[in-house]
Design an enzyme around this catalytic site. Structure first.
Site, PDB file in Angstrom:
ATOM      1  CG  ASP A   1      -7.078   6.600   4.209  1.00 56.35           C
ATOM      2  OD1 ASP A   1      -7.765   6.405   3.190  1.00 56.35           O
ATOM      3  OD2 ASP A   1      -6.305   5.755   4.663  1.00 56.35           O
TER       4      ASP A   1
ATOM      5  CD  GLN B   1       2.924  -1.655   3.473  1.00 56.87           C
ATOM      6  OE1 GLN B   1       3.588  -2.637   3.802  1.00 56.87           O
ATOM      7  NE2 GLN B   1       3.451  -0.444   3.373  1.00 56.87           N
TER       8      GLN B   1
ATOM      9  CG  HIS C   1       0.848   4.305   5.253  1.00 58.27           C
ATOM     10  ND1 HIS C   1       1.430   3.562   4.257  1.00 58.27           N
ATOM     11  CD2 HIS C   1      -0.370   3.765   5.465  1.00 58.27           C
ATOM     12  CE1 HIS C   1       0.590   2.611   3.873  1.00 58.27           C
ATOM     13  NE2 HIS C   1      -0.506   2.712   4.596  1.00 58.27           N
TER      14      HIS C   1
ATOM     15  CG  HIS D   1      -4.002   3.404   8.629  1.00 60.13           C
ATOM     16  ND1 HIS D   1      -4.838   3.630   7.560  1.00 60.13           N
ATOM     17  CD2 HIS D   1      -3.046   2.553   8.176  1.00 60.13           C
ATOM     18  CE1 HIS D   1      -4.417   2.940   6.503  1.00 60.13           C
ATOM     19  NE2 HIS D   1      -3.323   2.275   6.860  1.00 60.13           N
TER      20      HIS D   1
HETATM   21  P1  5GP Z   1      -2.470   0.467   3.646  1.00 56.42           P
HETATM   22  O1  5GP Z   1      -3.417  -0.561   3.171  1.00 56.42           O
HETATM   23  O2  5GP Z   1      -1.227   0.480   2.763  1.00 56.42           O
HETATM   24  O3  5GP Z   1      -2.159   0.435   5.089  1.00 56.42           O
HETATM   25  O4  5GP Z   1      -3.217   1.842   3.502  1.00 56.42           O
HETATM   26  C1  5GP Z   1      -3.199   2.654   2.403  1.00 56.42           C
HETATM   27  C2  5GP Z   1      -4.209   3.706   2.705  1.00 56.42           C
HETATM   28  O5  5GP Z   1      -4.039   4.736   1.781  1.00 56.42           O
HETATM   29  C3  5GP Z   1      -5.655   3.226   2.586  1.00 56.42           C
HETATM   30  O6  5GP Z   1      -6.324   3.476   3.804  1.00 56.42           O
HETATM   31  C4  5GP Z   1      -6.228   4.031   1.427  1.00 56.42           C
HETATM   32  O7  5GP Z   1      -7.545   4.424   1.663  1.00 56.42           O
HETATM   33  C5  5GP Z   1      -5.290   5.209   1.360  1.00 56.42           C
HETATM   34  N1  5GP Z   1      -5.047   5.721   0.033  1.00 56.42           N
HETATM   35  C6  5GP Z   1      -4.892   5.013  -1.129  1.00 56.42           C
HETATM   36  N2  5GP Z   1      -4.634   5.845  -2.158  1.00 56.42           N
HETATM   37  C7  5GP Z   1      -4.613   7.097  -1.631  1.00 56.42           C
HETATM   38  C8  5GP Z   1      -4.396   8.391  -2.213  1.00 56.42           C
HETATM   39  O8  5GP Z   1      -4.178   8.561  -3.404  1.00 56.42           O
HETATM   40  N3  5GP Z   1      -4.455   9.456  -1.358  1.00 56.42           N
HETATM   41  C9  5GP Z   1      -4.719   9.321  -0.012  1.00 56.42           C
HETATM   42  N4  5GP Z   1      -4.761  10.435   0.719  1.00 56.42           N
HETATM   43  N5  5GP Z   1      -4.938   8.115   0.552  1.00 56.42           N
HETATM   44  C10 5GP Z   1      -4.883   7.024  -0.241  1.00 56.42           C
END
Ligand code: 5GP
Length: 143
Positions: A36, A99, A105, A107
């Protein structure tokens, strides 16, 4: 609630197509795992199905089982790699559930007693530091 359709222009779909780089730790027929970029702790990994879905609400059971298998592998590897005392496995579903990227995905975050998580989608990490962490996780996966 009717969720919007899967949008293949989301950032993880672009990573899966190789259009955007990522620091990968694991790759198999059905899943991928990478660091991440805004980690909540050292060793924060994201596990994704390769097939398209938004989140837990629309993913097929088949894809979810593959994700679960990889989540367990990664959880064990991050605990080993960082000599952690615990682990979090977290999923945010839809905007109301926190999200922000709409390709399923999970974590996986190693934890230590008394050390709180940093905020979700907080600051960007240094990519060299993430690569060092990834190398430790890859080594832990290999033995
Ligand atoms: P969500 O909020 O959808 O559960 O988590 C998205 C996650 O993706 C966040 O923890 C954020 O830090 C991570 N993230 C956002 N953009 C990118 C990216 O371009 N590359 C990677 N490796 N992680 C990302």
């Amino acid at each position: 609630m009717t969720a919007p359709a899967y949008d293949d222009q989301n950032i993880f779909a672009k990573i899966l197509r190789g259009e955007i780089p990522s620091i990968k730790v694991y790759d198999d027929e059905h899943t991928i795992a990478f660091m991440d970029v805004m980690p909540q702790a050292e060793g924060h990994v994201l596990v994704l199905p390769k097939a398209a879905s938004r989140n837990i609400l629309d993913i097929s059971t088949h894809d979810l089982l593959h994700v679960s298998e990889t989540v367990q592998k990664i959880a064990r590897a991050v605990v080993k790699a960082f000599d952690a005392e615990g682990v979090n496995v977290i999923h945010y579903g839809e905007p109301a559930g926190g999200q922000t990227v709409f390709h399923t995905h999970v974590h996986v975050i190693p934890r230590f007693e008394g050390i709180p998580l940093k905020p979700h989608t907080g600051g960007m990490a240094d990519s060299d530091a993430l690569q060092v962490q990834a190398d430790k996780i890859i080594a832990a996966l290999g033995n």
